[in-house]
Design a protein around this motif. Structure first.
Motif, PDB file in Angstrom:
ATOM      1  N   SER A 199       4.238  -3.839  -4.035  1.00 49.90           N
ATOM      2  CA  SER A 199       3.680  -4.973  -3.287  1.00 49.90           C
ATOM      3  C   SER A 199       4.778  -5.943  -2.862  1.00 49.90           C
ATOM      4  N   GLN A 200       5.679  -6.267  -3.778  1.00 49.26           N
ATOM      5  CA  GLN A 200       6.754  -7.203  -3.459  1.00 49.26           C
ATOM      6  C   GLN A 200       7.719  -6.627  -2.427  1.00 49.26           C
ATOM      7  N   ARG A 201       7.963  -5.315  -2.507  1.00 51.31           N
ATOM      8  CA  ARG A 201       8.848  -4.686  -1.524  1.00 51.31           C
ATOM      9  C   ARG A 201       8.255  -4.803  -0.117  1.00 51.31           C
ATOM     10  N   LEU A 202       6.970  -4.519   0.011  1.00 55.46           N
ATOM     11  CA  LEU A 202       6.331  -4.604   1.319  1.00 55.46           C
ATOM     12  C   LEU A 202       6.382  -6.020   1.871  1.00 55.46           C
ATOM     13  N   LEU A 203       6.128  -7.003   1.013  1.00 53.11           N
ATOM     14  CA  LEU A 203       6.166  -8.394   1.475  1.00 53.11           C
ATOM     15  C   LEU A 203       7.576  -8.799   1.888  1.00 53.11           C
ATOM     16  N   GLN A 204       8.564  -8.350   1.138  1.00 50.18           N
ATOM     17  CA  GLN A 204       9.956  -8.705   1.463  1.00 50.18           C
ATOM     18  C   GLN A 204      10.426  -8.002   2.731  1.00 50.18           C
ATOM     19  N   TRP A 205      10.037  -6.741   2.895  1.00 48.68           N
ATOM     20  CA  TRP A 205      10.483  -5.980   4.056  1.00 48.68           C
ATOM     21  C   TRP A 205       9.880  -6.512   5.359  1.00 48.68           C
ATOM     22  N   PHE A 206       8.591  -6.864   5.324  1.00 50.64           N
ATOM     23  CA  PHE A 206       7.878  -7.115   6.581  1.00 50.64           C
ATOM     24  C   PHE A 206       7.388  -8.552   6.775  1.00 50.64           C
ATOM     25  N   LYS A 207       7.259  -9.316   5.695  1.00 49.07           N
ATOM     26  CA  LYS A 207       6.744 -10.691   5.807  1.00 49.07           C
ATOM     27  C   LYS A 207       5.529 -10.755   6.752  1.00 49.07           C
ATOM     28  N   PRO A 208       4.485  -9.989   6.445  1.00 49.27           N
ATOM     29  CA  PRO A 208       3.338  -9.891   7.361  1.00 49.27           C
ATOM     30  C   PRO A 208       2.567 -11.209   7.459  1.00 49.27           C
ATOM     31  N   ARG A 209       2.024 -11.474   8.614  1.00 48.51           N
ATOM     32  CA  ARG A 209       1.214 -12.690   8.761  1.00 48.51           C
ATOM     33  C   ARG A 209      -0.209 -12.465   8.268  1.00 48.51           C
ATOM     34  N   LEU A 210      -0.598 -11.179   8.090  1.00 49.18           N
ATOM     35  CA  LEU A 210      -1.930 -10.844   7.593  1.00 49.18           C
ATOM     36  C   LEU A 210      -1.904  -9.433   7.044  1.00 49.18           C
ATOM     37  N   ILE A 211      -2.595  -9.219   5.921  1.00 51.31           N
ATOM     38  CA  ILE A 211      -2.740  -7.883   5.345  1.00 51.31           C
ATOM     39  C   ILE A 211      -4.224  -7.541   5.309  1.00 51.31           C
ATOM     40  N   LEU A 212      -4.572  -6.352   5.770  1.00 51.43           N
ATOM     41  CA  LEU A 212      -5.951  -5.852   5.717  1.00 51.43           C
ATOM     42  C   LEU A 212      -5.949  -4.561   4.913  1.00 51.43           C
ATOM     43  N   SER A 213      -6.816  -4.487   3.907  1.00 51.14           N
ATOM     44  CA  SER A 213      -6.845  -3.317   3.021  1.00 51.14           C
ATOM     45  C   SER A 213      -8.282  -2.936   2.691  1.00 51.14           C
ATOM     46  N   GLY A 214      -8.449  -1.767   2.082  1.00 52.48           N
ATOM     47  CA  GLY A 214      -9.773  -1.276   1.700  1.00 52.48           C
ATOM     48  C   GLY A 214      -9.819  -0.908   0.231  1.00 52.48           C
ATOM     49  N   HIS A 215     -10.352   0.274  -0.072  1.00 51.78           N
ATOM     50  CA  HIS A 215     -10.315   0.925  -1.379  1.00 51.78           C
ATOM     51  C   HIS A 215     -11.293   0.379  -2.416  1.00 51.78           C
ATOM     52  N   THR A 216     -11.443  -0.931  -2.537  1.00 52.73           N
ATOM     53  CA  THR A 216     -12.283  -1.487  -3.607  1.00 52.73           C
ATOM     54  C   THR A 216     -13.773  -1.467  -3.255  1.00 52.73           C
ATOM     55  N   HIS A 217     -14.099  -1.238  -1.993  1.00 50.95           N
ATOM     56  CA  HIS A 217     -15.486  -1.225  -1.484  1.00 50.95           C
ATOM     57  C   HIS A 217     -16.127  -2.610  -1.460  1.00 50.95           C
ATOM     58  N   SER A 218     -15.381  -3.641  -1.820  1.00 46.61           N
ATOM     59  CA  SER A 218     -15.914  -5.012  -1.843  1.00 46.61           C
ATOM     60  C   SER A 218     -14.991  -5.941  -1.072  1.00 46.61           C
ATOM     61  N   GLY A 219     -15.537  -7.068  -0.638  1.00 42.44           N
ATOM     62  CA  GLY A 219     -14.752  -8.035   0.111  1.00 42.44           C
ATOM     63  C   GLY A 219     -13.995  -8.993  -0.799  1.00 42.44           C
TER      64      GLY A 219
END
Length: 393
Positions: free
Chosen positions: A284-304
């Motif tokens: 998670s930290q690698r992705l944030l450091q590499w890309f500094k995204p303004r928004l992340i959208l994910s699934g998997h948990t089936h809940s909001g």
């Protein structure tokens, strides 16, 4: 002049109730429900005008859904398949017709048994998917990979990954650019960090994409001049990406999640397992450091859920689109410009509502039949009474 008997009137009423309930529950109900939804508007405060001066109405209209879980041949009952797939097909087709998104993202777990399905069963699942999620050339459909599509880390292999990528005609890790907006697609199933061949390949792709994006930002800040270590890099619009993936970034649990599509209260405090329910802290930290995204959208948990990472990176968990996984499925409507974004949630009809309508219709049928039987019994008794009197005379 036509004459109708009591029986024909009752039969007509029964047919009307049955047909009316079926037509409403299986087709009509999706229209008033989705008509309540609307594309969110971008304001200047939220970045309604992009860095390139584009007006708010130039925003990309993106529809985001997740975890369709098309049932397979092993664990899928035929009626369960029919019911849930019809619900998703009608919801998707109605949403396309009413909302007209420019691009649709599905955040993984397209199939329920892709991780072990045979080639024959895989082809059948793919055929059903293309039928359900058919779309015109005006709408682009982008599909991400999930653990049920190629297996958890210990189950995935090159054959299953390439089979998935071939069907959807694209690499599972890439950037999709539309109207100056960078959508970063991440194969989060391969971010175990243990050096597996697929993991190494995906991380290599992510590092290159990170370099290309950073070089594009540097180039825009230096008036188009090539900066050091950026020779040969691919150019992208100079804006922070919106990151889309199947697994959420690391969080302890859903304890802070609220809203009508959050996990049930009894499940919100259950601790998440790294690399199974969520990505690891390191990934998670690698992705944030590499890309500094303004928004992340994910699934998997089936809940909001809405989470803010490091006090500056917002993440939205998108609930399942299928009745099989929740009573109130939903999807996200996103208006995105190079300089800003705005989101709204669109809920689908609840399965309990549909069941309630069918139960009410069934009760109405029983009452009609009972009234008809009582009426016929009354006529019979009256006839017998009149016949007895006639004989006595």
């Amino acid at each position: 002049m036509l004459k109708f008997s009591g029986s024909s009137v009752v039969a007509a009423l029964l047919i009307a109730v049955v047909f009316g309930a079926f037509f409403f529950c299986e087709y009509l109900i999706y229209f008033p429900t989705i008509l309540k939804c609307a594309w969110p508007k971008l304001s200047r405060a939220r970045g309604g005008e992009g860095t390139d001066g584009r007006p708010a109405d130039a925003a990309v209209r993106a529809m985001v859904l997740s975890d369709t879980h098309l049932l397979g041949a092993v664990g899928g009952h035929w009626f369960d398949k029919l019911r849930r797939e019809w619900q998703m097909e009608r919801a998707f087709q109605t949403a396309l017709w009413l909302l007209k998104p420019e691009i649709v993202f599905i955040l993984g777990d397209i199939f329920d048994e892709g991780k072990w399905s045979s080639q024959k069963h895989w082809e059948d699942d793919v055929r059903r998917f293309h039928r359900m999620f058919r779309h015109s050339s005006d709408t682009e459909l982008v599909v991400l990979v999930g653990n049920h599509d190629i297996g958890f880390h210990y189950e995935m292999d090159w054959f299953k990954l390439q089979r998935f990528e071939k069907v959807f005609n694209a690499s599972s890790t890439r950037i999709v650019t539309k109207k100056g907006v960078n959508f970063l697609l991440v194969n989060s199933v391969a971010l175990h960090g243990d050096g597996c061949p697929i993991c190494q390949s995906v991380e290599k792709d992510l590092i290159k994409l990170s370099r290309d994006l950073n070089c594009s930002l540097q180039k825009s800040q230096s008036d188009g001049e090539e900066t050091e270590n950026c020779e040969g890099s691919q150019s992208y619009p100079p804006t922070a990406p919106i990151m889309l993936q199947h697994y959420p970034l690391y969080r302890v649990s859903d304890a802070s999640c609220t809203g009508q599509d959050a996990a049930p209260p009894e499940e919100r405090h259950l601790l998440f397992r790294e690399k199974y329910d969520v990505l690891s802290k390191e990934a998670s930290q690698r992705l944030l450091q590499w890309f500094k995204p303004r928004l992340i959208l994910s699934g998997h948990t089936h809940s909001g859920c809405e989470v803010l990472h490091d006090n500056k990176y917002p993440e939205i968990s998108v609930p399942s689109f299928s009745w099989r996984n929740r009573n109130n499925p939903s999807f996200i409507l996103a208006s995105v410009s190079p300089g800003g974004h705005s989101l709204s949630k669109c809920f689908l009809p609840e399965e309990s509502t549909v069941i309630g309508v069918y139960c009410s219709a069934g009760a109405g049928l029983l009452l009609l039949l009972l009234a008809h039987c009582l009426w016929m019994k009354g006529l019979l008794q009256l006839s017998l009474c009149l016949l007895g009197k006639h004989k006595s005379l």
